[in-house]
Design an enzyme around this catalytic site. Structure first.
Site, PDB file in Angstrom:
ATOM      1  N   ARG A  31       0.801  -1.217   0.000  1.00 12.74           N
ATOM      2  CA  ARG A  31       0.000   0.000   0.000  1.00 12.74           C
ATOM      3  C   ARG A  31       0.840   1.278   0.000  1.00 12.74           C
ATOM      4  NH1 ARG A  31      -4.627   1.032   4.419  1.00 12.74           N
ATOM      5  NH2 ARG A  31      -5.479  -0.836   3.418  1.00 12.74           N
ATOM      6  N   HIS A  77      -7.680  -3.670  -7.988  1.00  9.72           N
ATOM      7  CA  HIS A  77      -7.552  -2.971  -6.704  1.00  9.72           C
ATOM      8  C   HIS A  77      -8.918  -2.813  -6.050  1.00  9.72           C
ATOM      9  CE1 HIS A  77      -4.864  -0.642  -4.100  1.00  9.72           C
ATOM     10  NE2 HIS A  77      -5.815   0.274  -3.979  1.00  9.72           N
ATOM     11  N   TYR A 121     -16.297  13.891 -14.708  1.00  9.96           N
ATOM     12  CA  TYR A 121     -16.072  15.077 -15.529  1.00  9.96           C
ATOM     13  C   TYR A 121     -14.693  15.108 -16.178  1.00  9.96           C
ATOM     14  CZ  TYR A 121     -20.163  16.788 -12.993  1.00  9.96           C
ATOM     15  OH  TYR A 121     -21.410  16.930 -12.458  1.00  9.96           O
TER      16      TYR A 121
END
Length: 816
Positions: A31, A77, A121
């Site tokens: 991580r 993931h 967006y």
């Protein structure tokens, strides 16, 4: 029979330890920490790989970021979409990444800490330089592991054709480990790799001739080359990073500070807001306004200064008190061989070189196998052309494709792969031109096979290929260094006037330790008698000084407190003030005896101490410029329960007069006292007998002619001229000042040098307070006991004496 649940009885700490151990291993390896080989954390690698798999590359159109996030979560993931999107956005931010790995259309956040637009967006694609991280990943150059649900595979690491860990750096916090690796200039890093390849034992000093130090995406200035050297040697080091600022003259003899670069990882909006708060809170003087004029052409912060402001001092203040200058601490931790490790620069370079050696070896083996396979096919095709008519006859006589392959292999000795290629060959490929091309391809394949074999058999050739690849990347992607490096860390000097509004104020000090500063306006609007004071307390000093001055407060226990005047609480004249214990705690029975204002701590002025047991000490004033204001410090070393009775600031040319309770006075020059350190004890000032002690001592200008006034416990007061005494030297008995009586002998309670307008105050054992004007008393000789000013039998004996504090301007003639 009912099913019985089985429970295991385990200690809680054992279970917690086991579970946290597994969790720690996960977040360390999978991580928060980057791999030393490609400089990527798992989530970053998965994002880039998913985009690569979807052909979302720099040479194709942008795609919605949400599509990539979905692919990453669904395939590699299985975590929150926001964490994946945030990681993706960071890879596209040019103020976070030295060489961005993702290009993004739309709002991807800002250096002000503004959040990016939602992923529905924005659009993204891999950047051009990322293709070098993924190049040849399909040539068996790296290992693959199953994804979380075993439905597909993902790479353990990228081929990483450039040293991304150093180029883009990394930051992260895991369990027990954190990493802070700065970004560097790609060209310099590649030069360092090549230098390490050419000389595996090259020193850090030598590497730093090409790899100068970090190169942050936001530019700025690095100070402290020793910190860089330490980091490159050990993995840990400390440097100073400051923004680039210039002082520019404007109209009306004014100046501006123009900031065009800020330190790495500093929030610009927060920095501007902090400066604005400093201006509004009046913690900095001389700045009128700060404006953020950043636009699409670049970062620009403008700070307008007042006329005649100390621009360099203000800039230094901003460096010291805002994020315009920050400390950066290297902590170069990365995963190496599945283990977190603190790495030096040579170790990082070696790990990268080893990785590239492995990648090139595997890539070459892959290419070699492909070339051998193709050469085998080409040889078969060339042979087939030479017996073309027989082959055609055989194929036409065959039942089907499989039978044709068997007949070709059996009759003419072709291998299965060659036979497959022959039966799949289209007739138009059998022209003379194509035969020539086949022969040319066979020749080229032979050369490739020889090259691949030479690379696999020679580390020298392998490293030549590696260096060639690195130089090509450098040529393609090199950019100019953005961060300037300075050898030394600048010692920031800040003129006090920069931070403190210069203002004349009144400072009052009482014997019981109440200290305050009052505006002259508050004093002028009040009567002096309105001053609030506790019963039995009295004013020691009433001083008009500046907020930029410092105040030295001395106690009877030989300690002192250094207080900047501006830090004293601003309290009205009518209010009691703050007790010194709120600033610095005092011991029991410890009280203030003197307050001395200081404008400059110089070594040509002195502090003179006189103690109850007849000791005197002289030390340079500059020794008392303390930087700690929260506690009392030692001013003079006292022995055998001695106490300080008075302290003076002198210029080295003063006379000293000391008086004992039994009526002896000694006059000598301060040059008789040697200069000693701050904590020294001093020397004998006056010789004392049993039960005799010093009442007071005065330092004065030897050219003046003050009146000497003493008051005894019986209420007798007398005034004498200085010329009644002869000047002597230190450590003498002195001259008698009283006539000795066999019964009820007079003992001096107060001794003062009196000037015009001085009033003498005293308090008796019955609690009465009295005030007299000593200059009204007639002059007496040394052998009289003066005149009684009270009846001690009825009003009590004199127990406490002091001079009424006069309004003073100690620096009015710059006499400091």
């Amino acid at each position: 029979m009912a099913h019985i649940k089985q429970y295991v009885d385990l200690p809680l700490e054992e279970v917690i330890g086991d579970r946290f151990g597994r969790y720690s291993k996960y977040i360390i390896q999978d991580r928060a920490l980057p791999d030393v080989r490609d400089g990527l954390k798992p989530v970053q690698r998965r994002i880039l790989y998913a985009m690569h798999q979807d052909k979302n590359t720099h040479d194709k159109n942008f795609r919605k970021a949400a599509k990539t996030v979905g692919a990453v979560i669904g395939s590699y993931h299985p975590h929150g979409d926001s964490s994946v999107y945030e990681a993706m956005v960071r890879l596209s931010q040019d103020w976070k990444m030295r060489n961005e790995l993702i290009e993004m259309h739309g709002n991807n956040g800002s250096i002000d800490g503004d959040p990016p637009a939602a992923m529905r967006y924005t659009e993204a694609r891999l950047s051009s330089v990322t293709s070098e991280l993924l190049k040849d990943i399909d040539k068996n150059t790296v290992d693959y592991i199953p994804n979380f649900d075993d439905t597909m595979s993902e790479p353990v690491v990228f081929p990483a054709k450039f040293p991304n860990l150093l180029v883009n750096g990394s930051t992260g916090i895991s369990a027990g480990y954190a990493t802070e690796i700065p970004s560097h200039n790609l060209e310099e890093v590649i030069d360092a790799v090549i230098m390490r390849i050419d000389n595996p034992n090259v020193s850090v000093d030598r590497l730093m001739t090409v790899l100068k130090g970090p190169d942050f995406p936001t530019g700025g200035i690095i100070q402290g080359i020793e910190g860089i050297k330490s980091a490159y040697n050990t993995g840990k080091g400390r440097i100073i990073v400051r923004g680039k600022a210039a002082i520019k003259k404007t109209k009306g003899n004014r100046e501006q500070i123009i900031i065009e670069e800020i330190p790495y990882d500093v929030n610009k909006a927060s920095m501007v807001r902090k400066v604005d708060e400093l201006i509004n809170d009046r913690k900095v003087e001389g700045i009128t306004e700060i404006r953020d004029e950043t636009d699409r052409t670049g970062l620009r912060i403008v700070i307008d200064l007042r006329k005649d402001a100390d621009s360099n001092g203000l800039l230094n203040y901003l460096y010291k008190n805002t994020d315009l200058q920050v400390t950066y601490n290297f902590n170069m931790v990365a995963i190496q061989n599945k283990t977190p490790k603190l790495l030096s620069l040579p170790e990082i370079l070696d790990a990268y070189i080893d990785h590239q050696k492995n990648v090139i070896t595997r890539q070459t083996k892959f290419d070699l196998e492909r070339a051998i396979d193709r050469a085998h096919i080409v040889d078969g095709l060339i042979k087939a052309v030479s017996i073309l008519d027989e082959l055609i006859t055989t194929i036409r006589a065959s039942k089907n494709k499989q039978d044709a392959k068997m007949q070709i292999e059996k009759k003419y000795g072709f291998t299965e792969k060659q036979a497959e290629a022959i039966v799949m060959l289209q007739l138009y490929r059998l022209t003379n031109t194509d035969i020539t091309l086949l022969e040319k391809e066979a020749h080229e394949l032979k050369e490739k096979i020889d090259t691949y074999n030479s690379i696999l058999s020679s580390d020298k050739k392998l490293f030549q290929l590696l260096k060639k690849n690195l130089r090509q990347i450098k040529k393609t992607y090199a950019t100019n260094r953005r961060t300037l490096i300075e050898d030394e860390i600048e010692n920031l000097s800040i003129n006090i006037e920069v931070t403190i509004p210069s203002e004349d104020v009144l400072v009052t000090i009482t014997k019981d330790g109440y200290v305050k500063r009052t505006s002259i306006r508050s004093y002028a609007a009040s009567n002096r008698d309105d001053f609030t004071i506790k019963e039995n307390d009295y004013l020691i000093s009433l001083l008009e000084i500046n907020t930029t001055d410092k105040l030295l407060l001395f106690t009877n226990k030989g300690k002192f407190i250094c207080i900047p005047v501006h830090e004293l609480p601003d309290i009205r004249w009518k209010d009691i003030g703050q007790h010194i214990s709120n600033i610095a705690p005092l011991d029991e029975h410890e009280h203030i005896i003197e307050g001395i204002p200081v404008r400059k701590f110089t070594d040509d002025h002195f502090l003179l101490f006189i103690t109850k047991k007849g000791m005197v000490k002289r030390s340079k004033l500059n020794l008392y410029d303390a930087q700690r204001f929260s506690r009392a410090l030692i001013a003079v070393n006292l022995k055998d329960e001695d106490e300080v009775v008075n302290v003076y600031q002198t210029d080295g040319h003063s006379d000293i007069f000391i008086t004992s309770n039994k009526g002896y006075g000694l006059w000598f020059h301060e040059s008789d006292i040697s200069i000693v350190g701050q904590r020294a004890q001093g020397v004998i000032g006056i010789q004392l007998k049993n039960e005799e002690f010093v009442v007071n001592g005065h330092a004065f200008d030897g050219l003046s002619d003050p009146s000497i006034v003493v008051i005894t416990q019986r209420g007798a007061c007398k005034r004498m001229k200085l010329n009644e005494f002869e000047k002597s030297t230190r450590a003498k008995r002195g001259l008698i000042m009283l006539r000795e009586l066999k019964k009820k002998a007079h003992r001096i309670e107060g001794f003062f040098f009196i000037h015009e307008n001085d009033n003498l105050c005293f308090r008796t054992s019955s609690g009465e307070s009295h005030r007299i004007y000593p200059l009204e008393l007639p002059f007496s000789d040394r052998y009289s006991n003066g005149s009684f000013v009270i009846d001690s039998d009825n009003q009590g004996e004199v127990e406490q004496t002091w001079l009424e504090a006069e309004y003073k301007k100690p620096f009015s003639e710059d006499n400091n």
